[in-house]
Design a protein around this motif. Structure first.
Motif, mmCIF file in Angstrom:
data_model
loop_
_atom_site.group_PDB
_atom_site.id
_atom_site.type_symbol
_atom_site.label_atom_id
_atom_site.label_comp_id
_atom_site.label_asym_id
_atom_site.label_seq_id
_atom_site.Cartn_x
_atom_site.Cartn_y
_atom_site.Cartn_z
ATOM 1 N N ASP A 81 0.931 -1.564 -0.237
ATOM 2 C CA ASP A 81 0.003 0.175 0.455
ATOM 3 C C ASP A 81 0.758 1.291 -0.289
ATOM 4 O O ASP A 81 0.142 2.710 0.281
ATOM 5 N N GLY A 82 2.165 0.678 0.001
ATOM 6 C CA GLY A 82 2.952 2.518 0.225
ATOM 7 C C GLY A 82 3.291 2.647 1.156
ATOM 8 O O GLY A 82 4.659 3.347 1.262
ATOM 9 N N ALA A 83 3.219 2.263 2.157
ATOM 10 C CA ALA A 83 3.433 1.903 3.610
ATOM 11 C C ALA A 83 5.054 2.271 3.761
ATOM 12 O O ALA A 83 5.030 0.442 3.637
ATOM 13 N N PRO A 84 6.358 3.025 4.101
ATOM 14 C CA PRO A 84 6.836 2.383 4.967
ATOM 15 C C PRO A 84 6.900 1.489 6.106
ATOM 16 O O PRO A 84 6.079 0.733 7.087
ATOM 17 N N HIS A 85 8.082 0.722 6.074
ATOM 18 C CA HIS A 85 8.265 -0.502 7.209
ATOM 19 C C HIS A 85 9.378 -0.873 7.751
ATOM 20 O O HIS A 85 10.559 0.393 7.457
ATOM 21 N N GLU A 86 10.633 -1.468 8.619
ATOM 22 C CA GLU A 86 11.692 -1.714 8.403
ATOM 23 C C GLU A 86 12.387 -1.377 8.089
ATOM 24 O O GLU A 86 13.746 -0.700 8.204
ATOM 25 N N ASN A 87 12.386 -2.014 7.145
ATOM 26 C CA ASN A 87 13.539 -2.168 5.689
ATOM 27 C C ASN A 87 13.365 -1.244 4.821
ATOM 28 O O ASN A 87 14.056 -1.172 4.216
ATOM 29 N N THR A 88 12.615 0.140 4.790
ATOM 30 C CA THR A 88 12.443 0.735 4.306
ATOM 31 C C THR A 88 13.386 1.944 4.473
ATOM 32 O O THR A 88 14.286 2.129 4.174
ATOM 33 N N ALA A 89 13.293 2.578 5.994
ATOM 34 C CA ALA A 89 14.618 2.785 6.455
ATOM 35 C C ALA A 89 15.805 2.973 6.905
ATOM 36 O O ALA A 89 16.719 2.758 6.825
ATOM 37 N N ARG A 90 16.257 1.226 6.862
ATOM 38 C CA ARG A 90 17.218 0.302 6.450
ATOM 39 C C ARG A 90 17.894 0.444 5.402
ATOM 40 O O ARG A 90 19.215 0.760 5.001
ATOM 41 N N ALA A 91 17.793 0.418 4.232
ATOM 42 C CA ALA A 91 17.650 0.703 2.986
ATOM 43 C C ALA A 91 17.785 2.529 2.777
ATOM 44 O O ALA A 91 19.281 2.656 1.985
ATOM 45 N N GLN A 92 17.201 3.085 3.839
ATOM 46 C CA GLN A 92 17.482 4.934 2.790
ATOM 47 C C GLN A 92 17.925 5.507 3.729
ATOM 48 O O GLN A 92 19.361 5.748 3.238
ATOM 49 N N LYS A 93 19.073 4.304 5.010
ATOM 50 C CA LYS A 93 20.187 5.042 5.506
ATOM 51 C C LYS A 93 21.333 4.532 4.658
ATOM 52 O O LYS A 93 22.337 4.637 4.554
ATOM 53 N N PHE A 94 20.983 3.317 4.367
ATOM 54 C CA PHE A 94 22.069 2.448 3.715
ATOM 55 C C PHE A 94 22.331 3.335 2.594
ATOM 56 O O PHE A 94 23.952 3.798 1.839
ATOM 57 N N GLY A 95 22.009 3.885 1.929
ATOM 58 C CA GLY A 95 21.216 5.110 0.741
ATOM 59 C C GLY A 95 22.708 6.628 1.334
ATOM 60 O O GLY A 95 23.369 6.627 0.078
ATOM 61 N N ARG A 96 21.824 6.728 2.319
ATOM 62 C CA ARG A 96 22.883 7.492 2.846
ATOM 63 C C ARG A 96 24.439 7.519 3.301
ATOM 64 O O ARG A 96 25.136 8.590 3.587
ATOM 65 N N GLN A 97 24.669 6.517 4.137
ATOM 66 C CA GLN A 97 26.150 5.924 3.889
ATOM 67 C C GLN A 97 26.605 6.221 2.593
ATOM 68 O O GLN A 97 28.144 6.388 2.713
ATOM 69 N N LEU A 98 25.876 5.606 1.664
ATOM 70 C CA LEU A 98 27.111 4.938 0.603
ATOM 71 C C LEU A 98 27.205 6.841 0.090
ATOM 72 O O LEU A 98 28.231 7.175 -0.285
ATOM 73 N N HIS A 99 26.495 8.090 0.075
ATOM 74 C CA HIS A 99 26.698 9.039 -0.272
ATOM 75 C C HIS A 99 27.557 9.824 0.791
ATOM 76 O O HIS A 99 28.650 10.377 0.048
ATOM 77 N N GLY A 100 27.633 9.143 1.929
ATOM 78 C CA GLY A 100 28.120 10.220 2.493
ATOM 79 C C GLY A 100 29.806 9.417 2.321
ATOM 80 O O GLY A 100 30.607 10.303 2.760
ATOM 81 N N ARG A 101 30.128 7.699 2.199
ATOM 82 C CA ARG A 101 30.769 7.798 2.355
ATOM 83 C C ARG A 101 32.153 7.375 0.885
ATOM 84 O O ARG A 101 33.081 7.869 0.633
#
Length: 143
Positions: A81-101
């Motif tokens: 239904d488009g709602a976020p879940h635990e892995n949504t936040a994990r994948a977004q954090k991974f994206g931020r880490q990729l950008h930062g590193r």
């Protein structure tokens, strides 16, 4: 640096000179990887990264050195239904880490059903096949 400063920018904001991309299907134990380019709008599966934490990033760094992408693409899962879940936040954090590193622009793609699609297609490595599906979806969305 050109491109978005933070992950999550829309595909329409991808500069036209960005031609090569690496995509990731993030998972806690395994991260699927695919490479692709804007011209052909196709993706090729790469060996799945079977590592966690800093070991994962060492393998990501090796792939970035090998492929020299203009930008990175991360699949972000959501409920049907488009709602976020635990892995949504994990994948977004991974994206931020990729950008930062790695100081590369990171684009997010809604990856609902990519693993299901990969398995239905008979993929031997569902993670790498999912990364291909994510990247091809992203490439098709480019102007």
């Amino acid at each position: 640096m050109s491109g978005p400063a933070v992950p999550g920018k829309a595909a329409e904001s991808v500069p036209s000179h960005f031609q090569t991309f690496l995509a990731f299907d993030f998972g806690l134990k395994r991260t699927g990887v695919a490479s692709g380019n804007r011209l052909l709008k196709t993706a090729t599966p790469q060996a799945t990264i079977k590592a966690e934490g800093d070991a994962r990033f060492a393998q990501v760094e090796a792939r970035i050195r090998e492929w020299q992408p203009d930008a990175l693409v991360v699949g972000v899962p959501y409920h049907p239904d488009g709602a976020p879940h635990e892995n949504t936040a994990r994948a977004q954090k991974f994206g931020r880490q990729l950008h930062g590193r790695f100081k590369l622009p990171v684009y997010e793609v809604d990856e609902r059903y990519s693993t299901t699609e990969a398995l239905a297609a008979g993929a031997k490595d569902a993670d790498a096949a999912s990364a291909c599906i994510i990247l091809e979806q992203f490439l098709r969305s480019l102007p």
